[in-house]
Scaffold this active site. Sequence first.
Site, mmCIF file in Angstrom:
data_model
loop_
_atom_site.group_PDB
_atom_site.id
_atom_site.type_symbol
_atom_site.label_atom_id
_atom_site.label_comp_id
_atom_site.label_asym_id
_atom_site.label_seq_id
_atom_site.Cartn_x
_atom_site.Cartn_y
_atom_site.Cartn_z
ATOM 1 N N ALA A 71 -1.242 -1.326 -5.856
ATOM 2 C CA ALA A 71 -1.161 -2.035 -7.135
ATOM 3 C C ALA A 71 0.274 -2.451 -7.392
ATOM 4 O O ALA A 71 1.217 -1.861 -6.859
ATOM 5 C CB ALA A 71 -1.668 -1.149 -8.262
ATOM 6 N N ASP A 72 0.415 -3.467 -8.217
ATOM 7 C CA ASP A 72 1.727 -3.893 -8.671
ATOM 8 C C ASP A 72 1.599 -4.383 -10.101
ATOM 9 O O ASP A 72 0.693 -5.154 -10.411
ATOM 10 C CB ASP A 72 2.292 -5.007 -7.788
#
Length: 189
Positions: A71-72
């Site tokens: 994730a970012d």
Amino acid sequence: MVKLPSIILASKSPRRQELLRLMDIDFRVVLKDVDESYPAHLSPEEIAVYIASKKAEAFDEELGDDIVLTADTIVCIDELILGKPESPEHAVEMLTLLSGRVHRVVTGVCLLNKHHYNKFFDVSEVFFRKLTEHEIRSYVEQYQPLDKAGSYGIQERIGLIGLEKINGSYTNIVGLPTEKLYQQLLKLA
């Protein structure tokens, strides 16, 4: 309860780890260094998904039956992308910019399973009241905003005293849109 495949979380974020624990999801953390640069022409949503995908690609050749979760999260105000601050003073500048305004938090997620990339994102709007300089500086001094996009954690003091309202997922602002994530994981079970 649905039995999910083994999950590798490719994130050192204690907030993402805690969210998975609260979801009763078994996982192990495996980290790899990944260049988080991105093409300049991408939208905030595209940037978050692009970086999450790059993180997953680092695992593609060595993947077994596990699901890799990457994730970012980015914060944007107007057209300006606010990543992690470079210094305490930079964190003060970011929080001052966010004070009294609405901004967006975008989290891109990638689930890699058997060389298949399942990519999605979530967007939440955050409304901060006008924060005083003392509130901002006190937060920067007492907490660790240098590891957080936009220089803040919504679950920490600055969110508890400054948040007026949100539109969208709270957990997305923390760093992982758990509602969407769970639905995507069910498809892989």
